[in-house]
Design an enzyme around this catalytic site. Structure first.
Site, PDB file in Angstrom:
ATOM      1  N   ASN A  90       0.798  -1.228   0.000  1.00 22.54           N
ATOM      2  CA  ASN A  90       0.000   0.000   0.000  1.00 22.54           C
ATOM      3  C   ASN A  90       0.833   1.283   0.000  1.00 22.54           C
ATOM      4  O   ASN A  90       0.416   2.293  -0.552  1.00 22.54           O
ATOM      5  CB  ASN A  90      -0.924  -0.015   1.229  1.00 22.54           C
ATOM      6  CG  ASN A  90      -1.472   1.355   1.550  1.00 22.54           C
ATOM      7  OD1 ASN A  90      -2.400   1.837   0.904  1.00 22.54           O
ATOM      8  ND2 ASN A  90      -0.883   2.030   2.538  1.00 22.54           N
ATOM      9  N   TYR A 155       3.838   9.211 -11.708  1.00 23.35           N
ATOM     10  CA  TYR A 155       2.925   8.553 -10.760  1.00 23.35           C
ATOM     11  C   TYR A 155       1.998   7.587 -11.502  1.00 23.35           C
ATOM     12  O   TYR A 155       1.880   6.416 -11.152  1.00 23.35           O
ATOM     13  CB  TYR A 155       2.091   9.593  -9.994  1.00 23.35           C
ATOM     14  CG  TYR A 155       1.089   8.966  -9.046  1.00 23.35           C
ATOM     15  CD1 TYR A 155       1.486   8.519  -7.787  1.00 23.35           C
ATOM     16  CD2 TYR A 155      -0.246   8.772  -9.417  1.00 23.35           C
ATOM     17  CE1 TYR A 155       0.584   7.915  -6.919  1.00 23.35           C
ATOM     18  CE2 TYR A 155      -1.152   8.163  -8.561  1.00 23.35           C
ATOM     19  CZ  TYR A 155      -0.742   7.744  -7.310  1.00 23.35           C
ATOM     20  OH  TYR A 155      -1.631   7.137  -6.463  1.00 23.35           O
ATOM     21  N   LYS A 159       1.764   3.448 -11.407  1.00 23.84           N
ATOM     22  CA  LYS A 159       0.542   2.735 -11.013  1.00 23.84           C
ATOM     23  C   LYS A 159       0.008   1.858 -12.157  1.00 23.84           C
ATOM     24  O   LYS A 159      -0.691   0.872 -11.916  1.00 23.84           O
ATOM     25  CB  LYS A 159      -0.522   3.737 -10.555  1.00 23.84           C
ATOM     26  CG  LYS A 159      -0.167   4.433  -9.235  1.00 23.84           C
ATOM     27  CD  LYS A 159      -0.059   3.464  -8.084  1.00 23.84           C
ATOM     28  CE  LYS A 159       0.123   4.144  -6.734  1.00 23.84           C
ATOM     29  NZ  LYS A 159       0.258   3.189  -5.623  1.00 23.84           N
TER      30      LYS A 159
HETATM   31  N1  NAP Z   1      -5.393   9.186  -1.407  1.00 24.87           N
HETATM   32  C1  NAP Z   1      -5.702   9.030  -2.665  1.00 24.87           C
HETATM   33  O1  NAP Z   1      -6.453   9.835  -3.245  1.00 24.87           O
HETATM   34  C2  NAP Z   1      -5.184   7.838  -3.444  1.00 24.87           C
HETATM   35  C3  NAP Z   1      -5.782   7.531  -4.686  1.00 24.87           C
HETATM   36  C4  NAP Z   1      -5.321   6.442  -5.404  1.00 24.87           C
HETATM   37  C5  NAP Z   1      -4.299   5.668  -4.904  1.00 24.87           C
HETATM   38  N2  NAP Z   1      -3.722   5.966  -3.698  1.00 24.87           N
HETATM   39  C6  NAP Z   1      -2.633   5.119  -3.233  1.00 24.87           C
HETATM   40  O2  NAP Z   1      -2.941   4.634  -1.936  1.00 24.87           O
HETATM   41  C7  NAP Z   1      -1.749   4.329  -1.232  1.00 24.87           C
HETATM   42  C8  NAP Z   1      -1.831   4.929   0.161  1.00 24.87           C
HETATM   43  O3  NAP Z   1      -1.899   6.340   0.059  1.00 24.87           O
HETATM   44  P1  NAP Z   1      -2.682   7.243   1.081  1.00 24.87           P
HETATM   45  O4  NAP Z   1      -3.641   8.040   0.324  1.00 24.87           O
HETATM   46  O5  NAP Z   1      -3.157   6.463   2.228  1.00 24.87           O
HETATM   47  O6  NAP Z   1      -1.491   8.242   1.513  1.00 24.87           O
HETATM   48  P2  NAP Z   1      -0.946   8.690   2.942  1.00 24.87           P
HETATM   49  O7  NAP Z   1      -2.053   9.022   3.874  1.00 24.87           O
HETATM   50  O8  NAP Z   1       0.063   9.737   2.647  1.00 24.87           O
HETATM   51  O9  NAP Z   1      -0.214   7.373   3.473  1.00 24.87           O
HETATM   52  C9  NAP Z   1       0.923   6.860   2.843  1.00 24.87           C
HETATM   53  C10 NAP Z   1       1.575   5.808   3.713  1.00 24.87           C
HETATM   54  O10 NAP Z   1       2.720   5.301   2.998  1.00 24.87           O
HETATM   55  C11 NAP Z   1       3.860   5.338   3.855  1.00 24.87           C
HETATM   56  N3  NAP Z   1       5.078   5.553   3.073  1.00 24.87           N
HETATM   57  C12 NAP Z   1       5.303   6.535   2.167  1.00 24.87           C
HETATM   58  N4  NAP Z   1       6.549   6.459   1.680  1.00 24.87           N
HETATM   59  C13 NAP Z   1       7.127   5.377   2.299  1.00 24.87           C
HETATM   60  C14 NAP Z   1       8.413   4.782   2.243  1.00 24.87           C
HETATM   61  N5  NAP Z   1       9.390   5.296   1.475  1.00 24.87           N
HETATM   62  N6  NAP Z   1       8.663   3.698   3.004  1.00 24.87           N
HETATM   63  C15 NAP Z   1       7.706   3.192   3.815  1.00 24.87           C
HETATM   64  N7  NAP Z   1       6.472   3.721   3.912  1.00 24.87           N
HETATM   65  C16 NAP Z   1       6.190   4.801   3.178  1.00 24.87           C
HETATM   66  C17 NAP Z   1       3.575   6.491   4.848  1.00 24.87           C
HETATM   67  O11 NAP Z   1       4.217   6.253   6.091  1.00 24.87           O
HETATM   68  P3  NAP Z   1       5.513   7.021   6.616  1.00 24.87           P
HETATM   69  O12 NAP Z   1       5.467   8.430   6.130  1.00 24.87           O
HETATM   70  O13 NAP Z   1       5.416   6.865   8.114  1.00 24.87           O
HETATM   71  O14 NAP Z   1       6.650   6.231   6.049  1.00 24.87           O
HETATM   72  C18 NAP Z   1       2.070   6.360   5.046  1.00 24.87           C
HETATM   73  O15 NAP Z   1       1.795   5.426   6.063  1.00 24.87           O
HETATM   74  C19 NAP Z   1      -0.611   4.877  -2.105  1.00 24.87           C
HETATM   75  O16 NAP Z   1      -0.011   3.803  -2.807  1.00 24.87           O
HETATM   76  C20 NAP Z   1      -1.298   5.821  -3.060  1.00 24.87           C
HETATM   77  O17 NAP Z   1      -0.605   5.962  -4.280  1.00 24.87           O
HETATM   78  C21 NAP Z   1      -4.145   7.042  -2.964  1.00 24.87           C
END
Ligand code: NAP
Length: 262
Positions: A90, A155, A159
């Protein structure tokens, strides 16, 4: 700990969709392994989850940009005797904007976290799933998986890799009783958009779903062995329109979503 129950490893649990997915699995009684970079947040999260859900939680502080991170995670879990039955890739983030202006190192890190770490972790944890003839892999794509996205080129391409890779792996593993599901959410209310500086864009101003709703659909769908899950009717329509619209037209429309990002 973690013995006798099925265990789930989730990357990126300290906020957003990862944390919401963790809640879904905890409610169902799975043992959990959380991987993120923020040690302090992980420790707090472990305490809060153990108190609320009475499930065993193991935390690993790791930066998935590091080449050795997946192997170190695998080795640590082997040493403490925790087997992984469900792998959730994730963790992720977004570096958005015109490619001529974005930061290369962040884009390379994005490919490392989204694609390289996912591929490495899967390679490492798959043999045990094969041995036990049971497993699930849940990979985080995006609606960006379905088309090239001007102003979010790297990005969306990272994906697209996730979607194509996961679908192919799904076919390979079907006869082994190992399911591969891709979650392709649209705009979801997490820290993601703010960190990327895109929370003011058209995409994040409309039809934004909660991370709890996205995670609930994801885990239910994964347990039903669905190939792809796109939560929300608006996002489903968006994906359909991306599939049927010629790219010559799509490339004129899609930058509107990221207008003002530059
Ligand atoms: N939010 C959206 O609109 C959306 C839409 C489509 C897809 N997604 C995908 O959903 C996934 C989760 O995103 P989210 O929206 O939940 O974002 P988020 O709230 O920013 O959470 C991202 C998580 O990833 C961890 N992370 C980031 N870089 C990392 C690294 N280098 N090593 C280990 N952990 C890392 C962060 O933890 P730390 O900072 O503590 O490391 C955090 O727990 C992502 O793959 C994103 O591309 C999100």
């Amino acid at each position: 700990m973690h013995n006798g129950k099925k265990n789930v490893l989730i990357t990126g649990t300290t906020s957003g969709i990862g944390e919401a997915l963790a809640k879904q699995f905890a409610t169902r009684g799975y043992g959990l392994v959380f991987v993120s970079r923020s040690k302090e947040k992980l420790i707090k999260q472990k305490t809060a989850f153990e108190r609320k859900y009475s499930v065993p939680i193991y935390i690993i502080e790791k930066d998935l940009c590091e080449e050795n991170a997946p192997a170190e995670i695998y080795q640590e879990l082997k040493e403490v005797g925790i087997s992984i039955h469900i792998l959730v890739n994730n963790a992720g983030f977004n570096e958005c904007g015109a490619f001529s202006k974005t930061q290369l190192e962040k884009e390379i890190d994005m490919i490392k976290v989204h694609d390289i770490a996912t591929t490495r972790l899967t390679k490492l944890f798959l043999p045990n799933m094969m041995k036990s003839k049971w497993g699930h892999i849940l990979n985080l794509g995006s609606i960006g998986s379905y088309a090239p996205f001007p102003l979010n080129a790297v990005y969306a391409a990272s994906k697209a890799y996730i979607l194509n890779y996961s679908l192919a792996l799904r076919s390979e593993l079907k006869s082994k009783n190992i399911n591969v599901t891709t979650l392709t959410p649209g705009a979801t209310k997490t820290e993601f958009a703010e960190k990327a500086g895109i929370n003011h864009t058209l995409l994040f101003s409309n039809f934004v779903l909660s991370s709890d709703k996205v995670a609930s659909k994801a885990v239910k769908g994964m347990l039903k062995k669905k190939a792809v899950i796109t939560p929300g009717i608006y996002n489903k329509l968006l994906v359909l329109s991306m599939k049927i619209t010629p790219y010559a037209i799509l490339q004129k429309i899609s930058p509107i979503f990221y207008k003002d990002v530059g």
